[in-house]
Enzyme design. Structure first.
Site, short mmCIF file in Angstrom:
data_model
loop_
_atom_site.label_atom_id
_atom_site.label_comp_id
_atom_site.label_asym_id
_atom_site.label_seq_id
_atom_site.Cartn_x
_atom_site.Cartn_y
_atom_site.Cartn_z
N GLU A 1 85.30 52.98 27.98
CA GLU A 1 85.67 53.71 29.21
C GLU A 1 86.80 54.71 28.95
O GLU A 1 87.75 54.81 29.73
CB GLU A 1 86.03 52.73 30.33
CG GLU A 1 84.82 51.91 30.75
CD GLU A 1 84.96 51.24 32.10
OE1 GLU A 1 85.81 51.64 32.89
OE2 GLU A 1 84.17 50.31 32.34
C1 LIG Z 1 80.53 47.04 23.64
C2 LIG Z 1 80.44 48.41 24.23
C3 LIG Z 1 79.99 48.59 25.53
C4 LIG Z 1 79.86 49.88 26.06
N1 LIG Z 1 79.34 50.04 27.32
C5 LIG Z 1 79.07 51.30 27.79
C6 LIG Z 1 78.37 51.50 29.03
O1 LIG Z 1 78.05 50.55 29.75
N2 LIG Z 1 78.08 52.77 29.41
C7 LIG Z 1 78.43 53.86 28.66
O2 LIG Z 1 78.11 54.98 29.04
N3 LIG Z 1 79.11 53.70 27.48
C8 LIG Z 1 79.43 52.46 27.03
N4 LIG Z 1 80.09 52.28 25.82
C9 LIG Z 1 80.49 53.45 25.07
C10 LIG Z 1 81.99 53.69 25.05
O3 LIG Z 1 82.43 54.18 26.28
C11 LIG Z 1 82.26 54.64 23.86
O4 LIG Z 1 82.16 53.85 22.70
C12 LIG Z 1 83.60 55.32 23.94
O5 LIG Z 1 83.61 56.27 24.97
C13 LIG Z 1 83.99 56.01 22.63
O6 LIG Z 1 82.97 56.82 22.13
P1 LIG Z 1 82.49 56.66 20.62
O7 LIG Z 1 82.26 55.21 20.37
O8 LIG Z 1 81.37 57.59 20.40
O9 LIG Z 1 83.74 57.05 19.75
P2 LIG Z 1 84.17 58.53 19.28
O10 LIG Z 1 84.04 59.49 20.39
O11 LIG Z 1 83.48 58.84 18.01
O12 LIG Z 1 85.72 58.32 18.99
C14 LIG Z 1 86.17 57.49 17.91
C15 LIG Z 1 87.68 57.49 17.90
O13 LIG Z 1 88.14 58.80 17.63
C16 LIG Z 1 89.36 59.03 18.28
N5 LIG Z 1 89.22 60.23 19.12
C17 LIG Z 1 88.11 60.75 19.68
N6 LIG Z 1 88.39 61.87 20.35
C18 LIG Z 1 89.72 62.06 20.23
C19 LIG Z 1 90.63 63.04 20.71
N7 LIG Z 1 90.24 64.05 21.52
N8 LIG Z 1 91.93 62.92 20.39
C20 LIG Z 1 92.38 61.92 19.61
N9 LIG Z 1 91.56 60.96 19.13
C21 LIG Z 1 90.25 61.02 19.44
C22 LIG Z 1 89.67 57.79 19.12
O14 LIG Z 1 90.55 56.95 18.38
C23 LIG Z 1 88.33 57.11 19.22
O15 LIG Z 1 88.44 55.71 19.37
C24 LIG Z 1 80.24 50.99 25.29
C25 LIG Z 1 80.72 50.81 23.99
C26 LIG Z 1 80.81 49.55 23.45
C27 LIG Z 1 81.29 49.40 22.03
#
Ligand SMILES: Cc1cc2nc3c(=O)[nH]c(=O)nc-3n(C[C@H](O)[C@H](O)[C@H](O)COP(=O)(O)OP(=O)(O)OC[C@H]3O[C@@H](n4cnc5c(N)ncnc54)[C@H](O)[C@@H]3O)c2cc1C
Length: 591
Positions: free
Chosen positions: A413
């Site tokens: 989130e």
């Molecule tokens: C168990 C689980 C349940 C989930 N449930 C849902 C759901 O019900 N619905 C839904 O839509 N999504 C869901 N998600 C998705 C979740 O919201 C995303 O994993 C989250 O938004 C992060 O996106 P990403 O994993 O692609 O990480 P990325 O976008 O690749 O980011 C990885 C890391 O990079 C860093 N980062 C990224 N951008 C920046 C920035 N601008 N500045 C500084 N640092 C940055 C942060 O440290 C971040 O943690 C779920 C994820 C998990 C693991």
């Protein structure tokens, strides 16, 4: 225009459209950035109205009894499933439709009451609280907030009882933190009766067990070559809906079903559009505001469990012929967990009350709540784990599960890094605009000098006045005065940063982190002071002339004030250059 500049313009345009539609009442967080203490939103400490409290107490008693008798967090974790009987039971005690209107079968509770229910579940089982959040806080939220009467009538009755389940599907491979980058396409049919959806979603909680999914997809903007995100209600019985993976094996919250799905030429009737077409991103962010509030409640519940576990062990385990609780380094951990848990509850209650009281824009507060509570919970679990020593490492105690379960909180989130940057930038936008006005007018004095003068005086006024923090209890006056002074110092620091860095501040995340950190602690301290003040007033009204000191609140304020001072002094004294050079060297980039 370079690619980077084009991306920046796109982001600014999106942010403008999303966040700042028209004049709004000054909220608490935005006020902080202007050097104001907008007391009306935070004092006196909010309470659930008496009429709803009776109903809430009844619901909480039912929920507790149900959870005592039927919820087995260990089995849920081991079997990586929440049994259907538990889901049905949660539906029966009203948890799956707590805030839905009574006319559609919900309990009609306000967000503050909902948070108390979620805190109870979060104190026991993170899988179950995340499942409930995915269904109720975000899964059916867009329907509750933006659905038409017909849509609500059609979908809600079965969703609020748990006969049907909901999910919220935003994330894709290319749209994680960059939520605006949704690639799933929704093409209108030639006769306009439906949309044809294509694309894939991943990491979606409840994807494979949901009967209704709120899906974000990209639709063409009429009379232009642009696209925008639109929210659709999609059901798995629609031809072309394909579950690619029902339960992605994972580290924690293993009871939840996190899945991947594809939509291949799925025909979705236009009646299934939620809210205005093209406004899906705004809808998604509003939905996530609610999710972040209940996140705070669940983390508060889990932190209270950490405190209970830590105290139990520290009072019974003996080493060196003493109970662990006699050692100061153990006391330090317990005190910190107690202080933070107190603050987390206060912050959750006040943030939820902003929603209940109709503040239009509470995005900064919900982001602060999410970052603060998830970071504090992670720390609390780590401290409790340490107090248990080797025993915490084994699966017969809940702490190893709690560590695994809590790790997602800082990522889901909105990752805490993205939200930290968001807090600082959205908060600074108000004062930044005023500076821009002053600056522009200075360049063109014939235009708007009067306006610039007003804005300049406004900024100056905030800079010289220490805001009043109106506590009612005399014994809190000293804390209130300190808080007022810190807000004043914070405002000066914000102004200085804006003057020193101007537009490049958009990229200076280390500066943003300190400003956001100070803002979060100012908000947390305010919530603690407000709650403590209410407790003292309550004790007085009940004839207690000298109520006992609240040690947790007292410690929290002292530690929080120290952190704020540190954040502000680090703005000018830091090793950022060396840090960035080291990272660039490790990343193979030229500094
Ligand atoms: C168990 C689980 C349940 C989930 N449930 C849902 C759901 O019900 N619905 C839904 O839509 N999504 C869901 N998600 C998705 C979740 O919201 C995303 O994993 C989250 O938004 C992060 O996106 P990403 O994993 O692609 O990480 P990325 O976008 O690749 O980011 C990885 C890391 O990079 C860093 N980062 C990224 N951008 C920046 C920035 N601008 N500045 C500084 N640092 C940055 C942060 O440290 C971040 O943690 C779920 C994820 C998990 C693991």
């Amino acid at each position: 225009m370079s690619e980077v500049e084009a991306q920046r313009q796109k982001e600014i345009q999106q942010a403008e459209e999303l966040l700042f539609a028209g004049p709004q009442a000054l909220g608490f967080a935005k006020g902080l950035f202007h050097g104001h203490f907008v007391a009306d939103w935070v004092m006196p400490y909010p309470r659930v109205p008496a009429a709803q409290q009776t109903e809430l107490d009844k619901t909480l008693a039912e929920v507790r009894q149900f959870l005592d008798e039927h919820l087995d967090p260990v089995a849920i974790d081991r079997q990586a499933d929440i049994p259907r009987a538990v889901i049905d039971g949660l539906g029966r005690v009203g948890v799956l439709g707590t805030t839905a209107p009574v006319e559609f079968g919900g309990r009609g509770f306000m967000q503050m009451a909902n948070c108390q229910v979620l805190e109870e579940i979060g104190s026991r089982c993170a899988s179950t609280s995340v499942f409930v959040n995915a269904h109720h806080s975000i899964g059916i939220r867009a329907l509750l907030l933006f659905g038409t009467h017909e849509q609500k009538q059609k979908w809600l009755p079965k969703l609020v009882t748990g006969e049907q389940l909901g999910a919220f599907a935003l994330t894709e491979k290319e749209a994680g933190s960059d939520a605006a980058n949704v690639q799933m396409q929704a093409r209108p049919s030639p006769d306009g009766s439906h949309f044809i959806l294509n694309g894939e979603k991943r990491y979606i909680t409840n994807a494979a067990i949901a009967h209704v999914l709120t899906v974000m997809a990209r639709t063409p903007v009429p009379d232009s070559d642009k696209t925008a995100i639109t929210a659709f209600l999609v059901t798995p019985d629609m031809p072309g809906f394909t579950i690619l993976e029902a339960r992605m094996p994972k580290m924690g919250i293993r009871g939840t079903a996190t899945g991947r799905f594809a939509l291949r030429d799925v025909k979705v009737p236009k009646e299934n559009i939620l809210g205005p077409p093209g406004k899906g991103l705004k809808i998604a962010l509003t939905v996530l505001d609610f999710g972040r509030t209940t996140f705070g409640a669940c983390c508060t519940g889990a932190a209270k469990t950490c405190l209970r576990l830590a105290v139990e062990h520290a009072n019974t385990r003996k080493q060196f012929n003493k109970t662990l609780g006699e050692f100061h380094l153990v006391k330090k951990k317990i005190a910190r967990i107690a202080a933070d848990a107190y603050a987390m509850e206060a912050m959750t209650t006040i943030t939820a009350s902003l929603i209940d009281r109709g503040l239009e824009d509470y995005m900064i507060e919900t982001a602060m709540l999410k970052v603060f509570t998830t970071e504090r919970l992670w720390e609390a679990i780590n401290e409790a784990f340490q107090i248990y020593g080797g025993s915490a490492y084994f699966v017969d105690l809940p702490l190893e599960r709690m560590v695994r379960d809590a790790r997602i909180n800082q990522i889901g989130e909105g990752s805490n890094e993205v939200l930290t940057s968001f807090i600082a930038l959205v908060g600074m936008r108000g004062p930044g605009m005023e500076f821009k006005e002053i600056y522009d007018a200075m360049l063109k004095p014939s235009r708007g000098l009067g306006k610039a003068w007003t804005a300049g005086m406004h900024r100056l006024g905030a800079a010289v006045r220490i805001p009043d923090v109106p506590v009612r209890s005399a014994e809190l006056r000293s804390f209130a005065n300190q808080l007022g002074r810190l807000i004043w110092r914070f405002n000066i620091a914000v102004n200085r940063a804006l003057i020193a860095y101007r537009e490049p501040i958009l990229d200076l995340q280390l500066v943003q982190e300190r400003i956001a950190g100070a803002a979060m602690d100012l908000f947390a301290s305010t919530c603690v002071l407000s709650r403590w003040d209410a407790e003292l007033q309550f004790a007085r009204r009940n004839g207690d002339s000298a109520p006992q000191t609240n040690h947790a609140a007292d410690l929290f304020l002292r530690q929080s004030f120290r952190r704020i001072r540190r954040f502000l002094s680090d703005l000018s004294e830091n090793e950022d250059k060396a840090l960035l050079a080291t990272a660039n060297s490790a990343l193979g980039k030229v500094s």
